[in-house]
Design a protein around this motif. Structure first.
Motif, PDB file in Angstrom:
ATOM      1  N   ILE A   1       0.847  -1.187   0.000  1.00 51.76           N
ATOM      2  CA  ILE A   1       0.000   0.000   0.000  1.00 51.76           C
ATOM      3  C   ILE A   1       0.885   1.240   0.000  1.00 51.76           C
ATOM      4  O   ILE A   1       2.029   1.208   0.461  1.00 51.76           O
ATOM      5  N   ASP A   2       0.360   2.320  -0.542  1.00 54.70           N
ATOM      6  CA  ASP A   2       1.135   3.555  -0.668  1.00 54.70           C
ATOM      7  C   ASP A   2       0.153   4.705  -0.777  1.00 54.70           C
ATOM      8  O   ASP A   2      -0.768   4.655  -1.591  1.00 54.70           O
ATOM      9  N   SER A   3       0.316   5.691   0.058  1.00 54.62           N
ATOM     10  CA  SER A   3      -0.626   6.809   0.037  1.00 54.62           C
ATOM     11  C   SER A   3      -0.088   7.968  -0.778  1.00 54.62           C
ATOM     12  O   SER A   3       1.050   8.405  -0.576  1.00 54.62           O
ATOM     13  N   ARG A   4      -0.916   8.438  -1.691  1.00 53.51           N
ATOM     14  CA  ARG A   4      -0.564   9.657  -2.405  1.00 53.51           C
ATOM     15  C   ARG A   4      -0.857  10.890  -1.553  1.00 53.51           C
ATOM     16  O   ARG A   4      -0.533  12.006  -1.908  1.00 53.51           O
ATOM     17  N   ILE A   5      -1.484  10.678  -0.394  1.00 52.80           N
ATOM     18  CA  ILE A   5      -1.765  11.760   0.545  1.00 52.80           C
ATOM     19  C   ILE A   5      -0.547  11.941   1.437  1.00 52.80           C
ATOM     20  O   ILE A   5      -0.035  10.981   2.018  1.00 52.80           O
ATOM     21  N   ALA A   6      -0.080  13.168   1.570  1.00 57.08           N
ATOM     22  CA  ALA A   6       1.174  13.443   2.263  1.00 57.08           C
ATOM     23  C   ALA A   6       1.188  12.873   3.685  1.00 57.08           C
ATOM     24  O   ALA A   6       0.252  13.053   4.459  1.00 57.08           O
ATOM     25  N   ASP A   7       2.278  12.141   3.984  1.00 63.89           N
ATOM     26  CA  ASP A   7       2.569  11.650   5.346  1.00 63.89           C
ATOM     27  C   ASP A   7       1.490  10.740   5.910  1.00 63.89           C
ATOM     28  O   ASP A   7       1.362  10.610   7.126  1.00 63.89           O
ATOM     29  N   TRP A   8       0.713  10.097   5.038  1.00 60.45           N
ATOM     30  CA  TRP A   8      -0.355   9.198   5.492  1.00 60.45           C
ATOM     31  C   TRP A   8      -1.338   9.916   6.427  1.00 60.45           C
ATOM     32  O   TRP A   8      -1.967   9.288   7.282  1.00 60.45           O
ATOM     33  N   LYS A   9      -1.509  11.196   6.245  1.00 62.62           N
ATOM     34  CA  LYS A   9      -2.454  11.948   7.086  1.00 62.62           C
ATOM     35  C   LYS A   9      -3.847  11.835   6.475  1.00 62.62           C
ATOM     36  O   LYS A   9      -4.402  12.805   5.938  1.00 62.62           O
ATOM     37  N   ILE A  10      -4.395  10.635   6.571  1.00 66.29           N
ATOM     38  CA  ILE A  10      -5.634  10.350   5.871  1.00 66.29           C
ATOM     39  C   ILE A  10      -6.800  10.118   6.820  1.00 66.29           C
ATOM     40  O   ILE A  10      -6.644   9.619   7.929  1.00 66.29           O
ATOM     41  N   LYS A  11      -7.950  10.510   6.331  1.00 66.80           N
ATOM     42  CA  LYS A  11      -9.216  10.091   6.906  1.00 66.80           C
ATOM     43  C   LYS A  11      -9.832   9.098   5.912  1.00 66.80           C
ATOM     44  O   LYS A  11      -9.299   8.877   4.820  1.00 66.80           O
ATOM     45  N   LEU A  12     -10.947   8.495   6.288  1.00 66.05           N
ATOM     46  CA  LEU A  12     -11.564   7.501   5.413  1.00 66.05           C
ATOM     47  C   LEU A  12     -11.804   8.067   4.021  1.00 66.05           C
ATOM     48  O   LEU A  12     -11.543   7.400   3.011  1.00 66.05           O
ATOM     49  N   ILE A  13     -12.267   9.292   3.942  1.00 66.72           N
ATOM     50  CA  ILE A  13     -12.554   9.913   2.641  1.00 66.72           C
ATOM     51  C   ILE A  13     -11.297   9.999   1.786  1.00 66.72           C
ATOM     52  O   ILE A  13     -11.320   9.737   0.577  1.00 66.72           O
ATOM     53  N   ASP A  14     -10.161  10.336   2.412  1.00 61.22           N
ATOM     54  CA  ASP A  14      -8.912  10.463   1.655  1.00 61.22           C
ATOM     55  C   ASP A  14      -8.465   9.135   1.072  1.00 61.22           C
ATOM     56  O   ASP A  14      -8.105   9.046  -0.103  1.00 61.22           O
ATOM     57  N   THR A  15      -8.495   8.082   1.880  1.00 62.83           N
ATOM     58  CA  THR A  15      -7.999   6.789   1.378  1.00 62.83           C
ATOM     59  C   THR A  15      -8.964   6.171   0.367  1.00 62.83           C
ATOM     60  O   THR A  15      -8.531   5.536  -0.597  1.00 62.83           O
TER      61      THR A  15
END
Length: 262
Positions: free
Chosen positions: A139-153
């Motif tokens: 897995i890899d997040s395009r959202i900076a620093d894995w600062k995600i909420k459900l909507i982001d992921t």
């Protein structure tokens, strides 16, 4: 679909292909809903198909308590798997093609027949399964620093990146996936253990959840698709030079190495 959601989809696709992170969508637009996020994901899927990529399956994320706690969310999500995400067992992934990768071990299901919600049960899933395979999802997040909420992921295709598929194919006869154990190693050091029950109590329960969720969007789980039902432990961060191996006992093993391009 609104132009705003289309723009977010294009932005996330560009971030993935250029290996550059973006700021959380939820920080930039607090009006976004989970339904919006799934629409963004489906638009990205459409864009990728337009580039000639083929959907080969689906993944469910955040099914384990460990992953929900790690990412501060309280329900599963899902994403699409594409043909260019596949890595052969024992293969190598170039670390520079990823932003901030993590690895999780999952029991992958390959379907014998289509599953369509809204009333799919885990028994339906078991009856529709051709075989299971050991897998590692990167897995890899395009959202900076894995600062995600459900909507982001969700918008970011469930933070999907790559999947390593083991060689052994095991039928379900005589298998108890709920208690089937997994040991996850990083550079030959035992990092985590888990069992099938970590994924919503049973991996097939997670797939039933997905089939019923997808019904809301007119999507089915298709014959021969690979379905990843969620991690059996928390994800582990990786860097150049790392080797990750998951041993699922009678279901087999799967390994991947992360290589620097230097």
């Amino acid at each position: 679909m609104s132009p705003k959601l289309i723009d977010f989809a294009k932005e996330l696709l560009d971030a993935e292909q250029s290996v550059k992170e973006v700021q959380p969508l939820t920080e930039r637009d607090r009006s976004l809903t989970v339904k919006d996020a799934y629409q963004i994901q489906l638009e990205t899927v459409s864009l990728k198909r337009g580039q000639g990529k083929k959907v080969i399956g689906k993944k469910i994320g955040l099914t384990s308590a460990a992953m929900q706690k790690m990412l501060n969310v309280n329900e599963p999500d899902y994403g699409h798997l594409f043909d260019d995400m596949c890595v052969e067992n024992g293969g190598t992934v170039h670390i520079k093609t990823l932003i901030s990768p993590k690895v999780e071990a999952e029991i992958g299901f390959v379907l014998e027949e289509e599953l369509t919600g809204p009333n799919i049960t885990y028994i339906d899933v078991l009856m529709a399964t051709k075989y299971v395979v050991p897998t590692l999802e990167i897995i890899d997040s395009r959202i900076a620093d894995w600062k995600i909420k459900l909507i982001d992921t969700v918008a970011d295709n469930g933070s999907s990146s790559k999947v390593v598929i083991g060689d052994k194919k095991t039928g379900l006869s005589g298998s108890d996936l709920r208690t089937n154990g997994m040991a996850l190693f990083q550079n030959n050091e035992l990092i985590a253990t888990g069992a099938g029950a970590a994924a919503l109590g049973h991996p097939a329960e997670a797939i039933a959840w997905l089939a019923n969720k997808l019904f809301e969007y007119g999507i089915t789980l298709k014959k021969d698709e690979l379905i990843l039902p969620g991690a059996l432990s928390g994800a582990i961060a990786v860097s150049a030079g790392d080797e990750v191996k998951a041993n699922f006992g009678r279901l087999g093993t799967v390994t991947v190495t992360f290589q620097s391009d230097d």
